[in-house]
Design a protein around this motif. Structure first.
Motif, short mmCIF file in Angstrom:
data_model
loop_
_atom_site.label_atom_id
_atom_site.label_comp_id
_atom_site.label_asym_id
_atom_site.label_seq_id
_atom_site.Cartn_x
_atom_site.Cartn_y
_atom_site.Cartn_z
N MET A 1 0.82 -1.19 0.00
CA MET A 1 0.00 0.00 0.00
C MET A 1 0.86 1.25 0.00
SD MET A 1 -3.13 0.77 -0.02
CE MET A 1 -4.13 2.18 0.18
N LYS A 2 1.98 1.19 0.72
CA LYS A 2 2.86 2.33 0.79
C LYS A 2 3.49 2.61 -0.58
CE LYS A 2 5.48 3.40 4.51
NZ LYS A 2 6.59 3.30 5.46
N ASP A 3 3.78 1.54 -1.35
CA ASP A 3 4.35 1.72 -2.69
C ASP A 3 3.35 2.39 -3.62
OD1 ASP A 3 6.76 0.58 -1.97
OD2 ASP A 3 6.13 -1.43 -2.56
N LEU A 4 2.09 2.01 -3.53
CA LEU A 4 1.06 2.64 -4.36
C LEU A 4 0.90 4.10 -4.00
CD1 LEU A 4 -1.12 2.31 -6.54
CD2 LEU A 4 -2.72 1.77 -4.71
N LYS A 6 3.21 6.03 -2.72
CA LYS A 6 4.39 6.75 -3.18
C LYS A 6 4.30 7.06 -4.67
CE LYS A 6 8.52 5.91 -1.78
NZ LYS A 6 9.79 5.27 -1.44
N ASN A 7 3.65 6.18 -5.44
CA ASN A 7 3.56 6.36 -6.88
C ASN A 7 2.28 7.04 -7.34
OD1 ASN A 7 6.05 5.14 -7.31
ND2 ASN A 7 5.13 3.11 -7.26
N GLY A 9 1.39 10.19 -7.27
CA GLY A 9 1.67 11.40 -8.04
C GLY A 9 2.08 11.08 -9.47
N LEU A 10 2.93 10.08 -9.63
CA LEU A 10 3.36 9.70 -10.97
C LEU A 10 2.20 9.14 -11.79
CD1 LEU A 10 6.77 8.01 -10.16
CD2 LEU A 10 6.37 10.25 -11.15
N ILE A 11 1.31 8.40 -11.14
CA ILE A 11 0.15 7.85 -11.85
C ILE A 11 -0.75 8.98 -12.34
CG2 ILE A 11 -1.95 6.48 -11.53
CD1 ILE A 11 -0.28 4.73 -9.59
N LEU A 12 -0.97 9.99 -11.50
CA LEU A 12 -1.79 11.13 -11.91
C LEU A 12 -1.15 11.90 -13.06
CD1 LEU A 12 -3.01 12.50 -8.46
CD2 LEU A 12 -4.36 11.31 -10.18
N ILE A 13 0.16 12.06 -13.01
CA ILE A 13 0.86 12.75 -14.10
C ILE A 13 0.73 11.96 -15.39
CG2 ILE A 13 3.14 13.44 -14.94
CD1 ILE A 13 3.84 14.15 -12.03
N LEU A 14 0.89 10.65 -15.32
CA LEU A 14 0.75 9.81 -16.52
C LEU A 14 -0.66 9.85 -17.09
CD1 LEU A 14 2.97 6.74 -15.66
CD2 LEU A 14 3.40 8.53 -17.33
N ILE A 52 3.67 13.89 -0.81
CA ILE A 52 3.65 12.51 -0.28
C ILE A 52 5.07 11.99 -0.06
CG2 ILE A 52 3.10 10.13 -0.88
CD1 ILE A 52 0.54 11.21 -2.19
N ASN A 53 5.98 12.28 -0.98
CA ASN A 53 7.33 11.76 -0.83
C ASN A 53 8.12 12.51 0.24
OD1 ASN A 53 7.32 9.55 -2.55
ND2 ASN A 53 7.53 10.87 -4.32
N LYS A 54 7.70 13.70 0.62
CA LYS A 54 8.33 14.39 1.76
C LYS A 54 7.87 13.76 3.07
CE LYS A 54 9.74 19.01 0.70
NZ LYS A 54 9.63 20.40 1.05
N LYS A 55 6.62 13.31 3.12
CA LYS A 55 6.08 12.76 4.36
C LYS A 55 6.43 11.30 4.56
CE LYS A 55 2.44 16.04 4.82
NZ LYS A 55 2.04 16.61 6.04
N ILE A 56 6.57 10.53 3.48
CA ILE A 56 6.88 9.11 3.60
C ILE A 56 8.39 8.95 3.55
CG2 ILE A 56 6.73 6.85 2.52
CD1 ILE A 56 3.99 7.59 1.52
N VAL A 57 8.94 8.42 4.60
CA VAL A 57 10.38 8.18 4.67
C VAL A 57 10.59 6.69 4.87
CG1 VAL A 57 12.49 8.67 5.93
CG2 VAL A 57 10.77 10.46 5.65
#
Length: 58
Positions: A1-4, A6-7, A9-14, A52-57
């Motif tokens: 779930m964390k991988d989805l 993280k991605n 933003g990229l999915i929305l851009i695509l 999202i990538n700033k908050k998820i470490v």
């Protein structure tokens, strides 16, 4: 779930890029609603990718 997440933003851009490509291929570049929607997807994807990538470490 964390991988989805993280991605997300990229999915929305695509999605936005695919809409822009479809409009370009079909020649439907005068429809402002479709073009505005695709730009909104790209901008929202960029903002969500950064936040999202700033908050998820890992």
């Amino acid at each position: 779930m964390k991988d989805l997440l993280k991605n997300l933003g990229l999915i929305l851009i695509l999605i936005g890029v695919v809409i822009l490509l479809a409009c370009s291929i079909t020649g439907n570049v005068n429809n402002n609603a479709v073009l505005g929607t695709s730009v909104a997807f790209v901008v929202l994807g960029l903002i969500s990718y950064i936040v999202i990538n700033k908050k998820i470490v890992d």
